[in-house]
Design an enzyme around this catalytic site. Sequence first.
Site, PDB file in Angstrom:
ATOM      1  N   HIS A 200       0.840  -1.203   0.000  1.00 31.05           N
ATOM      2  CA  HIS A 200       0.000   0.000   0.000  1.00 31.05           C
ATOM      3  C   HIS A 200       0.883   1.263   0.000  1.00 31.05           C
ATOM      4  CE1 HIS A 200      -3.664   2.331   1.292  1.00 31.05           C
ATOM      5  NE2 HIS A 200      -2.739   3.129   1.806  1.00 31.05           N
ATOM      6  N   GLU A 201       1.809   1.313   0.930  1.00 33.56           N
ATOM      7  CA  GLU A 201       2.641   2.525   1.033  1.00 33.56           C
ATOM      8  C   GLU A 201       3.540   2.679  -0.191  1.00 33.56           C
ATOM      9  OE1 GLU A 201       1.774   4.683   3.171  1.00 33.56           O
ATOM     10  OE2 GLU A 201       0.518   3.316   4.349  1.00 33.56           O
TER      11      GLU A 201
ATOM     12  N   HIS B 106       1.741   4.833  -2.647  1.00 36.06           N
ATOM     13  CA  HIS B 106       1.836   6.268  -2.327  1.00 36.06           C
ATOM     14  C   HIS B 106       3.208   6.813  -2.734  1.00 36.06           C
ATOM     15  CE1 HIS B 106      -1.880   6.947  -0.152  1.00 36.06           C
ATOM     16  NE2 HIS B 106      -1.645   5.984   0.720  1.00 36.06           N
TER      17      HIS B 106
ATOM     18  N   GLU C 163      -4.769   7.954  -2.574  1.00 35.81           N
ATOM     19  CA  GLU C 163      -5.241   6.655  -2.075  1.00 35.81           C
ATOM     20  C   GLU C 163      -5.555   5.712  -3.247  1.00 35.81           C
ATOM     21  OE1 GLU C 163      -4.846   6.103   0.995  1.00 35.81           O
ATOM     22  OE2 GLU C 163      -6.012   4.303   1.456  1.00 35.81           O
TER      23      GLU C 163
HETATM   24 MG    MG Z   1      -3.087   5.353   2.331  1.00 32.77          MG
END
Ligand code: MG
Length: 487
Positions: free
Chosen positions: A258-259, A262, A288
């Site tokens: 997830h990170e 980003h 996101e």
């Molecule tokens: Mg996030």
Amino acid sequence: MNILEKSRNVWERVYAVSYAQSLLEWDSETYMPEGAAKERGEVSAVLASIIQEEVLSQKVRSLLKEAEGGDDLYARGIARVLRRKLHYYDSLPPELIREMERVTNEAKVVWRNAKKKGDFKMFAPYLEKIVELSREKAEKLGYEGSPYNALLDLYEEGLTVDDVERMFSDLVPFLKRKVRELSGNWPSEHPLEEKEYDKEKMERLNHLVLDLLGFDRNYMRLDVSAHPFTVEMGLYDVRITTWYHGKDFRRSLMATVHEFGHALYERQVDPELRGTPVAGGVSLGIHESQSRFWENIIGRSRAFSDILAPLVREVLGIEVDGEELFRYLNIVRPSLIRVEADEVTYNLHIYLRFNIERSLIEGDLEVGEVPSVWNELMEELLGITPPDDSKGALQDIHWSIGSIGYFPTYSIGTLLAAQIKELIERDMGSLEDVIREKDFSRVREWLREKIHRWGSLYSPKELLSESLGITFSSEPFMRYIEEKYRW
Ligand code: MG
């Protein structure tokens, strides 16, 4: 000098102080000795006020004027971003900003204790104050329609209550039906959830997976924090964190992936924009969408499970095949905690918070009623009731730090990730095949070209229409869920 160079000169001090502030923020969450918190907080507050002074300076105002005179993409983007920043500081009296800062600093500590004790009443007076200050903030910023619109716009430029209503109108009934359909037919638990792992080995696995996806250690690093996050200093220093619980390895692994999403966004912004007001991701929702894309669409896909399985066997010593891993990564069950929710139930948690926040800000709900409304909505949406407020209305940090209007961006990102999947598949065919070939550079390049490189030049809505050629829709997400979760 063109407008980009000009803005880089004018913005130099804001950029440098923000850079330092980000580094301090990263340090506070990773390596800072706990006793330094108060002193660090004071220094941070001073840096924040330096940024505010700089933004309100005459040279920034004249830069805005000049940008407003131009009509190329750069001038328009710079003008849009500066107008928003100036509007924010010009509208909000410094006393209001300071009061919010003071109240939330205290509220954060009270919330933590209240959550431990499951005692909403402890936190209620602070939430009342925060709601009151947020409403005052909305009045000062100005809005059309609902005062909640002014707060939404702070996190997702241009987002309104009507947009959010539209997003949820078909989605919520669809998800409620889907949860009912899946129950009993789809794995709602898995023995791997209890399987313990060695932290050093898990760290190795995280690094191997990041290498596979294209994590560039020359400009990025991975560390550990209480809650995973990403922070960018500038274009050439982007840092992510993950967490380790000692069991249930998907939590650490999926947080890392997830990170990465980003971080990649920030890393792939056009270098030409570096140090200007339009460098960096445009909004929380678009950001996101990038993390959710890598986490859910890629990380939880069937094809990725086949790539992961041998790594899990080899590094963690856990015997599992691709099919089992896929089931484990995609367990669906109604649960009380948002951050642990699966793809199918996640957006229902957001819908609940959106309704409560909106009613609080519009004055239709008293703070004292929040826990009972929370529990009723949980029952209605997911068919479960929290045993106490620590697993209910007190679970998230957002309200205690004054972040009202933030939650809907999580749904925007989750839904947009599915729209992006359809666009990518239109251009390069089945994503499952691309993943099977481990050809992630093609995916990274696509995202760079269509989304990342633009930084904040386009507003979120413009980015969708101008670069992606779409308008926001929840349909692709519903198609994605329908297709993936079948037996
Ligand atoms: Mg996030």
